[in-house]
Design an enzyme around this catalytic site. Structure first.
Site, short mmCIF file in Angstrom:
data_model
loop_
_atom_site.label_atom_id
_atom_site.label_comp_id
_atom_site.label_asym_id
_atom_site.label_seq_id
_atom_site.Cartn_x
_atom_site.Cartn_y
_atom_site.Cartn_z
N HIS A 1 8.06 3.61 17.62
CA HIS A 1 9.22 2.89 18.55
C HIS A 1 8.82 1.26 18.92
CE1 HIS A 1 10.56 6.73 18.90
NE2 HIS A 1 11.87 6.36 19.12
N GLU B 1 16.95 16.25 13.69
CA GLU B 1 15.81 15.47 13.55
C GLU B 1 14.49 16.45 13.24
OE1 GLU B 1 15.04 12.65 16.57
OE2 GLU B 1 15.48 14.25 18.13
N ASN C 1 14.32 9.19 11.31
CA ASN C 1 12.98 8.75 11.88
C ASN C 1 12.07 9.88 11.90
OD1 ASN C 1 14.18 6.32 11.67
ND2 ASN C 1 14.34 6.26 14.18
N ASP C 2 12.51 10.70 12.82
CA ASP C 2 11.63 12.01 13.30
C ASP C 2 11.91 13.16 11.98
OD1 ASP C 2 10.24 11.71 15.50
OD2 ASP C 2 11.93 11.53 16.49
N ARG D 1 4.92 8.73 12.23
CA ARG D 1 5.42 7.55 12.00
C ARG D 1 5.07 6.42 12.77
NH1 ARG D 1 11.05 9.06 16.00
NH2 ARG D 1 11.30 6.93 16.08
N CYS E 1 21.89 7.89 12.69
CA CYS E 1 21.36 6.73 13.61
C CYS E 1 19.65 6.71 13.58
CB CYS E 1 21.69 7.29 15.02
SG CYS E 1 20.74 8.76 15.83
C1 PEP Z 1 15.31 9.42 15.00
O1 PEP Z 1 14.19 10.18 15.10
O2 PEP Z 1 15.67 9.15 13.92
C2 PEP Z 1 16.10 8.99 16.29
C3 PEP Z 1 16.91 7.98 15.87
O3 PEP Z 1 15.35 8.90 17.29
P1 PEP Z 1 14.20 8.12 17.89
O4 PEP Z 1 13.79 7.00 16.82
O5 PEP Z 1 14.55 7.53 19.19
O6 PEP Z 1 13.08 9.12 17.91
MG MG Z 2 14.04 10.96 17.25
#
Ligand code: PEP
Ligand code: MG
Length: 599
Positions: free
Chosen positions: A212, A457, A480-481, A491, A528
């Site tokens: 993040h 995710e 991402n997850d 990550r 997203c």
């Molecule tokens: C993701 O996991 O791709 C996502 C958009 O959520 P975050 O990055 O906040 O975990």
């Molecule tokens: Mg996520």
């Protein structure tokens, strides 16, 4: 928090630091040039209180958690040091070994425990007092080696106190304009305090490309390099630093010709950014006339201007964690409602997708951290909607705020980390109950209720997407997850970042699974995760059938340019070809061909 402006112990004196170039992960593109600000936890204001007799065991356990965390941090720093040239690596390793030794069964640990147990001191105070006494006794010894260890003792103490207090850096507001922050690690909460109008960029020793902190850097449009081993050795506040956020390079005091070259590159980068602004006013349609929805992800409300300037058609992901950061209490319904209402109104009829709280894992909220023990496996533990359903009061306050904000414009509610249809059903029940309560209290809310969507995710959620589609009004795929859990890659860990591969066939198949399930159920599906904001991947996602992408505002113009240059029929054909492959390298090569053909 203090800034370090002394030379390192093995430094060459008080003169300017030598030229150096370090490599790390380029996580946020752009060139920044400015004076270094070297951050380290300094003399922190520690809380002081007397423990109740029945609170002692818990305090000792809290202290041990901070010690364990410190050991893990030092272990990570040590493995990072392995990638440095041999001399530097062994110097740093010796130093870190000394720090590790101070954390196991040492006089420091015993002394702190005694203060907690016998004097009933809180852990922060006990560490601070024990460190002071130890440092004094070391300094008094007629032994140059031990005298030199005083700095180490203090450093270990600061690390422990920082871990205990989960204190973010506080002094970013006092930095000179254009400063470049160099730190061992910045948490997402630290990064949230950076003002891109004043800070040039940042680099850290620890941190992965998809954590993040990296996402926050991209959102704020701040050039950043993470995971740069040896970054803090021999650098002083005030040294001239260049950050190349695309190539993942940090240059300390570069020679004049190199600096001139980077100044020119920075001008080009700024000019390109200006040029891309023209994209905001253009329609997001492919060459063959298909409309593609481009939305913005927001980490912080202050990014809203960037989203509007970038021509975002809505907010595709509002991460509400900012409401919980850098504070010791929890935000109530009213406070959350006011923030959400202002965002909805500011978007003037364009939809806002608000996600319920997604804390846990690497995203910690101060006020919650005290209530829940850190699980051995935070990424798999009590986080996101699991936490919300365990603490319904927390979730209900959020849902109430969202429902009330929905009276001011289109709002969608998104639920993170869904793995089971039963979780969606339970959230919907709560949403309806909260709505009934609000209506009884005389509040206006949207009618019908806002759409309720599931984040896809978790690999199991993608594989069972059909069953989730039957209980969801829309899907948002969080790549991402999804990548993290599919490939078992943390990550946020730069040591395994090379394995974090969005083009791994397993990841692409899961995305396809979820997209196809949404299409069958006739519900909207967006992507997203960070993949959506990378023009290279956007072409493939569209070919897979995605028609809605949500990304950091800074990426909107680049992705729109790609959308406008692409023929959807051709993208579908290329995606079919790519999905027929089983080899990641071949997939990457085919995708590169496609992107090159797009120019
Ligand atoms: C993701 O996991 O791709 C996502 C958009 O959520 P975050 O990055 O906040 O975990
Ligand atoms: Mg996520």
């Amino acid at each position: 928090m203090t800034t370090r402006n002394h030379p390192p112990r093995d430094g060459a004196g008080d003169g300017p630091t030598a030229q150096r170039m370090l490599r790390g992960l380029g996580v946020s593109a752009g060139i920044a040039i400015g004076p270094a600000h070297v951050m380290e936890a300094g003399a922190l204001q520690v809380p002081e209180y007397c423990l109740a007799a029945d609170g002692v065991a818990e305090e000792v356990a809290r202290f041990h958690e901070a010690v364990d965390k410190a050991r893990r941090q030092i272990g990570k720093l040590k493995s990072k040091a392995g990638s440095l040239p041999a001399d530097a690596a062994s110097d740093i390793a010796i130093l870190l070994d000394a720090h590790q030794a101070m954390l196991s069964g040492s006089r420091l640990i015993r002394g702190v425990e005694r203060r907690i147990r016998e004097e009933r001191q809180n852990a922060e105070l006990a560490v601070q007092q024990e460190i002071t006494v130890l440092a004094q006794s070391f300094a008094a010894m007629d032994d140059a080696y031990l005298a030199a260890r005083v700095a180490d003792v203090r450093e270990v103490g600061r690390r422990l106190i920082r871990n205990l207090m989960e204190t973010p850096y506080q002094a970013f507001s006092r930095l000179p304009d254009g400063a470049i922050i160099l730190a061992e690690e910045l948490s997402p909460s630290d990064t949230a305090l950076l003002d891109p109008r004043r800070i040039g960029g940042f680099a850290t020793v620890l941190g992965g490309a998809e954590g993040h902190t990296a996402i926050m850097a991209r959102s704020l449009g701040l050039p950043a390099v993470l995971g740069a081993a040896g970054l803090l050795q021999g650098v002083q506040t005030g040294d001239l630093v260049v950050i190349d956020g695309r190539a993942g390079r940090v240059l300390i005091n570069p020679p004049a010709d190199v600096l001139a070259d980077y100044r020119q590159r920075r001008s080009l980068w700024r000019a390109e950014r200006e040029q891309l602004k023209a994209m905001a006013g253009l329609a997001s349609v492919t060459r063959d006339g298909a409309a593609i929805t481009l939305h913005a992800n927001l980490e912080l409300p202050r990014e809203l201007d960037g989203a509007r300037d970038g021509g975002a058609g809505g907010i595709g992901l509002l991460r509400t964690e900012f409401l919980y950061m850098n504070r010791d209490d929890l935000p109530g319904e009213e406070e959350q409602y006011e923030v959400l209402r202002d965002l909805v109104i500011a978007m003037e009829g364009r939809p806002v997708t608000a996600r319920t709280l997604d804390v846990g894992g690497e995203k910690l909220a101060g006020a919650l951290a005290d209530r829940f023990a850190t699980p051995a496996n935070p990424a798999l533990g009590l986080r996101a909607i699991r936490l919300g359903l365990k603490e319904p009061k927390l979730l209900e306050a959020q849902l109430a705020a969202m429902l009330r904000a929905s009276a001011h414009g289109p709002l969608r509610i998104l639920v993170p980390m869904i793995s089971q249809p039963s979780e969606m059903r339970r959230v919907r029940e709560l949403l309806r109950a909260v709505a009934r309560r609000l209506v009884r209290r005389g509040h206006a809310i949207a009618d019908p209720l806002p759409p309720l969507g599931a984040m896809i995710e978790i690999p199991g959620a993608a594989l069972a997407a059909d069953s989730l589609a039957s209980v969801s009004d829309f899907f948002a795929i969080g790549t991402n997850d999804l990548i993290q859990y599919t490939l078992a890659i943390d990550r946020g860990d730069e040591q395994v970042a090379y394995l974090y591969d969005p083009l791994h066939p397993a990841v692409l198949r899961l995305v396809q699974f979820a997209v196809d399930a949404a299409r069958r159920a006739k519900i909207p599906v967006s992507v997203c995760g960070e993949m959506a904001g990378d023009a290279r991947y956007a072409a493939l996602l569209l070919g897979l059938g995605v028609r809605e992408l949500s990304m950091a505002p800074a990426h909107l113009p680049l992705v729109k340019r790609r959308v406008r240059g692409l023929d959807l029929g051709e993208a579908t054909r290329r995606a079919d070809m790519i999905m027929g492959q089983t080899d990641g390298d071949r997939i990457a090569a085919l995708l590169d061909d496609f992107n090159e053909a797009l120019g």
